[in-house]
Design an enzyme around this catalytic site. Structure first.
Site, PDB file in Angstrom:
ATOM      1  N   SER A 148       0.969  -1.307  -0.047  1.00 55.98           N
ATOM      2  CA  SER A 148       0.063  -0.138   0.019  1.00 55.98           C
ATOM      3  C   SER A 148       0.858   1.355  -0.075  1.00 55.98           C
ATOM      4  O   SER A 148       1.851   1.450  -0.845  1.00 55.98           O
ATOM      5  CB  SER A 148      -0.873  -0.002   1.111  1.00 55.98           C
ATOM      6  OG  SER A 148      -2.067   1.028   0.992  1.00 55.98           O
ATOM      7  N   ARG A 217     -11.953   6.934   9.150  1.00 55.64           N
ATOM      8  CA  ARG A 217     -11.381   5.536   9.162  1.00 55.64           C
ATOM      9  C   ARG A 217     -12.576   4.483   8.590  1.00 55.64           C
ATOM     10  O   ARG A 217     -12.225   3.556   7.958  1.00 55.64           O
ATOM     11  CB  ARG A 217     -10.979   5.013  10.748  1.00 55.64           C
ATOM     12  CG  ARG A 217     -10.847   3.642  10.889  1.00 55.64           C
ATOM     13  CD  ARG A 217      -9.560   3.170  10.112  1.00 55.64           C
ATOM     14  NE  ARG A 217      -8.676   1.970  10.374  1.00 55.64           N
ATOM     15  CZ  ARG A 217      -7.797   1.460   9.842  1.00 55.64           C
ATOM     16  NH1 ARG A 217      -7.217   2.282   8.827  1.00 55.64           N
ATOM     17  NH2 ARG A 217      -7.246   0.361  10.405  1.00 55.64           N
ATOM     18  N   ASP A 313      -8.713  -7.209  -4.404  1.00 53.24           N
ATOM     19  CA  ASP A 313      -8.493  -5.802  -3.836  1.00 53.24           C
ATOM     20  C   ASP A 313      -9.094  -4.552  -4.721  1.00 53.24           C
ATOM     21  O   ASP A 313      -8.984  -4.428  -5.853  1.00 53.24           O
ATOM     22  CB  ASP A 313      -7.044  -5.363  -4.086  1.00 53.24           C
ATOM     23  CG  ASP A 313      -6.384  -4.314  -3.512  1.00 53.24           C
ATOM     24  OD1 ASP A 313      -7.333  -3.202  -3.126  1.00 53.24           O
ATOM     25  OD2 ASP A 313      -5.303  -3.975  -3.447  1.00 53.24           O
ATOM     26  N   HIS A 347      -8.086  -5.373  -0.145  1.00 51.58           N
ATOM     27  CA  HIS A 347      -6.826  -4.838  -0.110  1.00 51.58           C
ATOM     28  C   HIS A 347      -5.864  -5.097   1.111  1.00 51.58           C
ATOM     29  O   HIS A 347      -4.818  -5.503   1.126  1.00 51.58           O
ATOM     30  CB  HIS A 347      -7.222  -3.202  -0.066  1.00 51.58           C
ATOM     31  CG  HIS A 347      -5.865  -2.452   0.046  1.00 51.58           C
ATOM     32  ND1 HIS A 347      -4.867  -2.276  -0.983  1.00 51.58           N
ATOM     33  CD2 HIS A 347      -5.176  -1.618   1.019  1.00 51.58           C
ATOM     34  CE1 HIS A 347      -4.065  -1.796  -0.562  1.00 51.58           C
ATOM     35  NE2 HIS A 347      -3.925  -1.343   0.600  1.00 51.58           N
ATOM     36  N   ASP A 348      -6.766  -5.549   2.063  1.00 52.25           N
ATOM     37  CA  ASP A 348      -6.056  -5.813   3.642  1.00 52.25           C
ATOM     38  C   ASP A 348      -5.498  -7.438   3.219  1.00 52.25           C
ATOM     39  O   ASP A 348      -4.794  -7.802   4.283  1.00 52.25           O
ATOM     40  CB  ASP A 348      -7.139  -6.135   4.732  1.00 52.25           C
ATOM     41  CG  ASP A 348      -6.891  -4.559   5.158  1.00 52.25           C
ATOM     42  OD1 ASP A 348      -6.233  -3.904   4.840  1.00 52.25           O
ATOM     43  OD2 ASP A 348      -8.155  -4.462   6.225  1.00 52.25           O
TER      44      ASP A 348
END
Length: 401
Positions: A148, A217, A313, A347-348
């Site tokens: 990232s 967040r 992702d 993405h994580d």
């Protein structure tokens, strides 16, 4: 009982005689940098891997001992893991602009005046990393690896200083944010700015825009997960609203478990992160466009470059990695691309225990070098200085480191 991690090491870099010149033209001196080291000491750098962290990460990438607090990349870094701390020295430093020990815009107790923190870029972050290595006496690295925002740092490092490392690992990252990416970051920043406690950024420590940062967040976390993972994990499951809120008849609170989950993620970040740092770092990501400036020395340095992406992702999907590969190919830099298609983690997934991906990283790092090490002084090659009086190679992106 919450486990406590070992306090990071710290060095103050860039004295008055050697200031850090930012890409904006501003200069900084006496820059504290927090970092952690793992694995066997390595004076040469040949068995050292520098790990670059993502947006809300820090220097604590993994446990130092069994009773230590978990790090943010336990699946990747540690004894027997792909980045094997039994074999490699691993260094990870909190980025410039962060809020975990390195100089950044975060407020502090007892502060009486406030000035806006200068704009920083990914290139500025890399300048600090390189100066840290210079001060530690670490030479040419085995690898620079990051995911990232960390992958952006690794890409910047590759293009500007390709001879600093034998290998560069770019994981779930981008060379240029899409308009969609920019839009999500814009909404997150607007949430922070709209919080009445933001005060134009001049809030005091402990009195910041927690609500705005929490919403930012929540927005960001949605982009880190895939739609399929959200559906599988929560579907339309129900969960009561926070304590003190009537479970019935209050339309301001939704009844769904996914809402409680996002609120929990917001609370976790607010407890450990600073809103001004969030603004600073997302701005640096938005501005990142490393192929817009010259990078002629990369091919001659001959680095081993690997890209890793994930089909699930939706933040920096495969098209971002393909763009990087195409630009590197045009520059004469061949690179391998591992595209993982089984994980639903979004993405994580780059932080998760995804066997095929982790195995691919481990094989790449452990494989014998495919290229002859370039000679010192060859184009694109930098032997990182080991004394304070030596000056590292300068480029258009960092003047003083």
């Amino acid at each position: 009982m919450t486990k406590a991690s070992r306090r990071p090491e710290s060095l103050v870099l860039f004295g008055a005689d050697r200031p850090l010149r930012l890409e904006s033209g501003r200069t900084l001196t006496d820059v504290p940098v927090a970092f952690e080291r793992y694995g066997p000491p390595d004076a040469t750098g040949a068995d050292t891997i520098f790990v670059c962290h993502a947006l809300t990460g820090d220097a604590h990438v993994a446990r130092h001992r069994p009773d230590d607090a978990p790090g943010w990349w336990e699946s990747m870094v540690g004894p027997g893991r792909p980045i094997d701390t039994g074999r490699y020295q691993v260094i990870c430093a909190n980025v410039l602009g962060g809020c975990a020990g390195t100089l950044g815009p975060a407020p502090f107790a007892g502060r009486t005046t406030w000035e806006p923190f200068p704009q920083v870029t990914v290139a500025d972050m890399v300048a600090v990393h390189r100066e840290l290595l210079r001060r530690l006496g670490v030479g040419r690295l085995h690898a620079v690896v990051g995911g990232s925002l960390g992958g952006m740092q690794a890409l910047e490092w590759l293009l500007r200083h390709p001879g600093d490392a034998e290998r560069y690992g770019l994981i779930a990252t981008s060379a240029q944010l899409s308009t969609d990416n920019l839009a999500f970051n814009a909404i997150a920043r607007a949430a922070i700015r709209s919080d009445p406690r933001f005060l134009g950024g001049g809030y005091r420590a402990g009195e910041g825009p927690d609500a705005g940062l929490g919403i930012a967040r929540m927005i960001g976390h949605l982009t880190y997960m895939s739609g399929a993972s959200l559906q599988t994990k929560f579907d339309r499951g129900l969960a009561p609203p926070p304590h003190g809120v009537s479970p019935e008849g209050d339309a301001s609170w939704g009844p769904f478990s996914v809402e409680r989950y996002l609120e929990h993620q917001a609370d976790k970040l607010v407890a450990r992160f600073d809103a001004n740092s969030y603004l600073c770092l997302t701005n640096a990501m938005d501005l990142f466009d490393p192929f817009a400036t010259p990078y002629e020395d990369v091919a001659e340095a001959g680095p081993d470059v690997h890209l890793f992406s994930f089909a699930s992702d939706r933040l920096y999907g495969v098209e971002h990695s393909r763009h990087i590969r195409e630009r590197l190919d045009k520059a004469g830099v061949g690179c391998a691309h591992f595209h993982e298609e089984t994980s639903r983690g979004g993405h994580d997934a780059f932080l998760m225990d995804v066997p095929g991906y982790l195995d691919a990283v481990g094989r790449w790092l452990a494989a014998p070098s495919r290229r002859r090490a370039p000679e010192p002084g060859a184009p694109g090659v930098v032997s990182l200085p080991t004394t304070r009086t030596q000056q590292p190679r300068r480029s258009s992106h960092d003047v003083d480191a």
